[in-house]
Write an enzyme that holds these catalytic residues in place. Structure first.
Site, PDB file in Angstrom:
ATOM      1  N   GLY A  33       0.742  -0.964   0.197  1.00 54.31           N
ATOM      2  CA  GLY A  33       0.110   0.017   0.159  1.00 54.31           C
ATOM      3  C   GLY A  33       0.797   1.278   0.263  1.00 54.31           C
ATOM      4  N   CYS A  34       0.304   2.371   0.393  1.00 55.81           N
ATOM      5  CA  CYS A  34       0.960   3.379   0.562  1.00 55.81           C
ATOM      6  C   CYS A  34       2.266   3.365   1.170  1.00 55.81           C
ATOM      7  CB  CYS A  34      -0.026   4.917   0.963  1.00 55.81           C
ATOM      8  SG  CYS A  34       0.740   6.433   0.954  1.00 55.81           S
TER       9      CYS A  34
END
Length: 197
Positions: A33-34
């Site tokens: 993810g981020c």
């Protein structure tokens, strides 16, 4: 109850018995993810000396936020973790990765972020890391966890300066408050002996 909260029991069996390497510093590259949230979590882990946000899985020319965000480069947002293997093992980093840093059952997404650049992927730095990662994934799958995490290869490229230490520098950012600060709190609750303030 979200599936990731069940991982701790499954991961308990992954503490592979192997002597700590003689080196005082090793690196791990993980995507989930981020990279802001991944960086925020691992910056708070005892034995970790540095965490850098960046891109892995693509080439040098396209290792920039604009191109990676366009989802055509093959890169994943990732972090490069520098750690002391005499203080924390690679398998311990993976336990935190799978149970706190992200949800490895998600395919090409994490929270509000979607696309291949937000995929769950491990980029082993040597054959030993690759074997440990494969063993951890196999044990989780044996426990019935639908792991989407892939073991990949590729060079890590640091992200732009404004992405580095983003959560620490912007603690009141709405994205950080909603998506990343809870992960750091969960790290402290689940792994108090591993947490550093």
């Amino acid at each position: 109850m979200r599936p990731k909260y069940l991982f701790a029991a499954a991961l308990a069996a992954t503490a592979l018995a192997s002597p700590a390497p003689a080196a005082r510093s090793e690196t791990a590259v993980l995507a989930g993810g981020c990279f802001w949230g991944m960086e925020a979590v691992f910056e708070h882990v005892q034995g970790v000396s540095n965490v850098v946000s960046g891109y892995a899985g693509g080439d040098a020319k396209s290792a920039n936020y604009r191109d990676v965000s366009a989802e055509r480069t093959g890169h994943a947002e990732a972090v490069r973790i520098t750690y002391d293997p005499s203080r924390i093992g690679y398998n311990d980093l993976l336990a935190i990765y799978f149970s706190v840093a992200h949800d490895p059952t998600q395919v090409n997404r994490q929270g509000p972020d979607t696309g291949p650049s937000y995929r769950s992927a491990i980029f082993p730095q040597d054959a030993r890391q690759k074997a440990i990662a494969a063993e951890v994934i196999a044990r989780l799958k044996k426990q019935g966890v639908k792991v989407a995490t892939k073991i990949e290869s590729g060079t890590f490229y640091p992200a732009e300066a404004y992405h580095q230490d983003y959560a620490r520098k912007n603690p009141n950012d709405r994205y950080i408050v909603i998506n990343d600060a809870p992960k750091v709190k969960q790290l402290k609750a689940k792994y108090p002996a591993r947490f550093k303030g």
